[in-house]
Scaffold this motif. Sequence first.
Motif: not given
Length: 268
Positions: A39-65
């Motif tokens: 995520d390239d420092a998004s200002t919308d709520d897009s990350l909240s739409t995928i919260q339920d998928y982030l527990s999958d160990p195959r998925i890595i989420l990185i947030k640019n500052k």
Amino acid sequence: MDEKVTVLIPSYNPGQYLRNAVESVMNQTYQGWKMVIVDDASTDDSLSTIQDYLSDPRIILIKNKQNLGQSKTQNVGLEQINTRFTMMLDSDDWFFPDTLEILMNEAERVPDEVGLICGKKTIVIENEDGEVLYKILDIKGRSFDDPYEFLLENFIPYPRFYRTSALKKVGGWPTDDPYEGRYLEDRRMDVLLIKDYKIQWIDKMLYNYRKHINNVTVNKKAILNEMIKWNIHYALNKWGNKFEPQFSINKNGWVELSSLIPKEKNGL
């Protein structure tokens, strides 16, 4: 399962489309994948739409500052990738259910000299409300092993299924242009790869490319056309400065390479 491909999703303010993209990976017939979302420092709520998928160990989420732009964001993701292959997915696009299965089968078949595999795509034209106006089947393509033939074809490979070692050998996505890699990152990588690797096209429908009817402003088009010329000059200089490019404008207002004029050798 031993994962062999990582789906890399650079994301900046895609809204609800991000969930659509992630779900298209989750629903693949081939399940030997990893996913890196940057995520390239998004200002919308897009990350909240995928919260339920982030527990999958195959998925890595990185947030640019801070917002880094396309190439730098993809390079952040590339640092985390250790699978043999890397598949690009824009955060507002999506795969067909068998996309990864088809590409993995092809990847296991082709020689190591193939650095990029691509195929056919469906362009989905939407209005500002997200309603589909019409679709275009982009079914033309061919394989390449000659850099100059590739340039002259004005071909844009989609989707982008890379050999990870090739991406890392060329140093990742370049950022040495006037906009530090914010524009035309795909074509910039193309000219790096085609010098030492082959581009393989397969006759399969593999990708859904979403296009908003009003999402290309005149200003952005001018910048992209400038970068198309810049990138071709860059490639030709890198390949020995043997040709002078001649450009034209196509019916849609985009710059294309029309011909290459051999440069006269000094003293001849």
